[in-house]
Design an enzyme around this catalytic site. Structure first.
Site, PDB file in Angstrom:
ATOM      1  N   VAL A 131       0.860  -1.188   0.000  1.00 42.06           N
ATOM      2  CA  VAL A 131       0.000   0.000   0.000  1.00 42.06           C
ATOM      3  C   VAL A 131       0.897   1.239   0.000  1.00 42.06           C
ATOM      4  CG1 VAL A 131      -1.999   1.052   1.085  1.00 42.06           C
ATOM      5  CG2 VAL A 131      -1.629  -1.388   1.329  1.00 42.06           C
ATOM      6  N   HIS A 132       1.511   1.512  -1.145  1.00 37.26           N
ATOM      7  CA  HIS A 132       2.498   2.577  -1.228  1.00 37.26           C
ATOM      8  C   HIS A 132       1.868   3.959  -1.015  1.00 37.26           C
ATOM      9  CE1 HIS A 132       5.354  -0.373  -2.678  1.00 37.26           C
ATOM     10  NE2 HIS A 132       4.557  -0.686  -3.682  1.00 37.26           N
ATOM     11  N   ASP A 133       1.029   4.380  -1.942  1.00 34.22           N
ATOM     12  CA  ASP A 133       0.508   5.750  -1.912  1.00 34.22           C
ATOM     13  C   ASP A 133      -0.352   6.047  -0.688  1.00 34.22           C
ATOM     14  OD1 ASP A 133       1.770   5.647  -4.336  1.00 34.22           O
ATOM     15  OD2 ASP A 133       0.122   6.478  -5.502  1.00 34.22           O
TER      16      ASP A 133
END
Length: 317
Positions: A241-243
């Protein structure tokens, strides 16, 4: 407490969509604009996708300023992450396009103007290559003192990159811009793969969102392609879940551990896009390329057990 005035610089993108829609469900922030950039898709499609998200959130009054199609060095960026996000950025779900009117200013000018109108209040969350932010610094030399903060999703310090062993995608998208931004001031924070690889949504999490809240079904549908990419590339039944994790750092920085250092981005060679930090724990015998750089804050740990459920809750509202 006053809401954070937030500009999201974005290349939507499945996890960009998660971050933006979570932001619209977050009372801590006021989104005062979206600025678009290449990365997951090309810049014009990023702009189209921004309008799709604003329409879904019933927030079409939020301005969208289109950003650069070219890297800071003038070269046109052509490679996009369609193998991660689908040909149109939303997992090949081909959402109906929404008619919207782009802001008259470029993304860089929009960022500079907003900071001038609200000095010390505006946070820029950069979810793609930081070309627009670099250009904004060039538009307004005082921007470094007028922005409250720039939070960047980018880099890899203790782990491999995600494009190659050296480089993370957003930094490699425009290394010259990233290196320039690292020179600009003490109000830059980096959320790198070192922490975003610790925050995951499982396929069960995504399935459970279907039918929940305003955005659950949309997020669930577009995430199928995304999770399939992670299944093939990493052998996991989940996605990093980067962003959204970078967004969490905007309003809950206390859930992260931060380390101050001086960061240089390699702009040429086989390791182009690599981020290297001087941890500033010793006195060097001679000046070096990091010596005159300002300190930035790099996230080195995250309370993933709190961040992941918090973000899922925002997406299910």
């Amino acid at each position: 407490m006053a809401k954070i005035k937030l500009i999201i610089d974005t290349d939507p993108g499945i996890d960009d969509a998660m971050a933006i829609l979570a932001a619209f469900n977050s009372p801590e922030v006021e989104i005062i604009g979206l600025t678009t950039i290449f990365g997951n898709v090309r810049t014009p499609m990023a702009t189209q996708n921004a309008f799709v998200l604003l329409n879904l959130a019933q927030q079409m009054q939020v301005p969208v300023a289109e950003g650069s199609c070219d890297q800071l060095n003038g070269l046109t960026k052509t490679r996009v992450a369609d193998f991660v996000h689908g040909a149109e950025g939303f997992g090949n779900t081909y959402q109906q396009l929404v008619e919207g009117k782009k802001h008259s200013l470029t993304a860089a000018q929009f960022i500079a103007n907003a900071a001038s109108e609200h000095p010390g209040e505006v946070v820029v969350l950069a979810l793609g290559p930081v070309t627009n932010i670099a250009l904004a610094y060039k538009v307004d030399p005082q921007l470094r003192t007028r922005l409250k903060e720039v939070v960047i999703l980018g880099g890899a310090f203790q782990s491999n990159g995600n494009v190659n062993p050296a480089a993370e995608a957003n930094i490699l998208g425009d290394p010259d811009a990233a290196d320039y931004v690292m020179e600009q001031g003490n109000n830059v924070r980096l959320v790198s793969l070192d922490v975003t690889h610790q925050v995951e949504f499982t396929s069960k999490d995504m399935d459970a969102l279907h039918g929940r809240g305003r955005f659950g079904s949309f997020i669930s549908d577009i995430s199928k392609f995304y999770i399939e990419y992670y299944r093939k590339s990493y052998g996991v039944d989940s996605c990093f879940v980067h962003d959204p994790t970078a967004f969490a750092a905007v309003f809950r920085p206390d859930l992260f551990t931060w380390q101050a250092g001086k960061v240089l981005v390699l702009t040429e060679g086989v390791a182009r896009g690599m981020t290297i930090m001087d941890h500033c724990v010793r006195n060097w015998a001679a000046p070096h390329a990091w010596s005159d750089r300002p300190l930035v804050q790099v996230a080195v740990a995250v309370q993933a057990d709190k961040v992941a459920p918090m973000l899922l809750e925002r997406l299910a509202m």
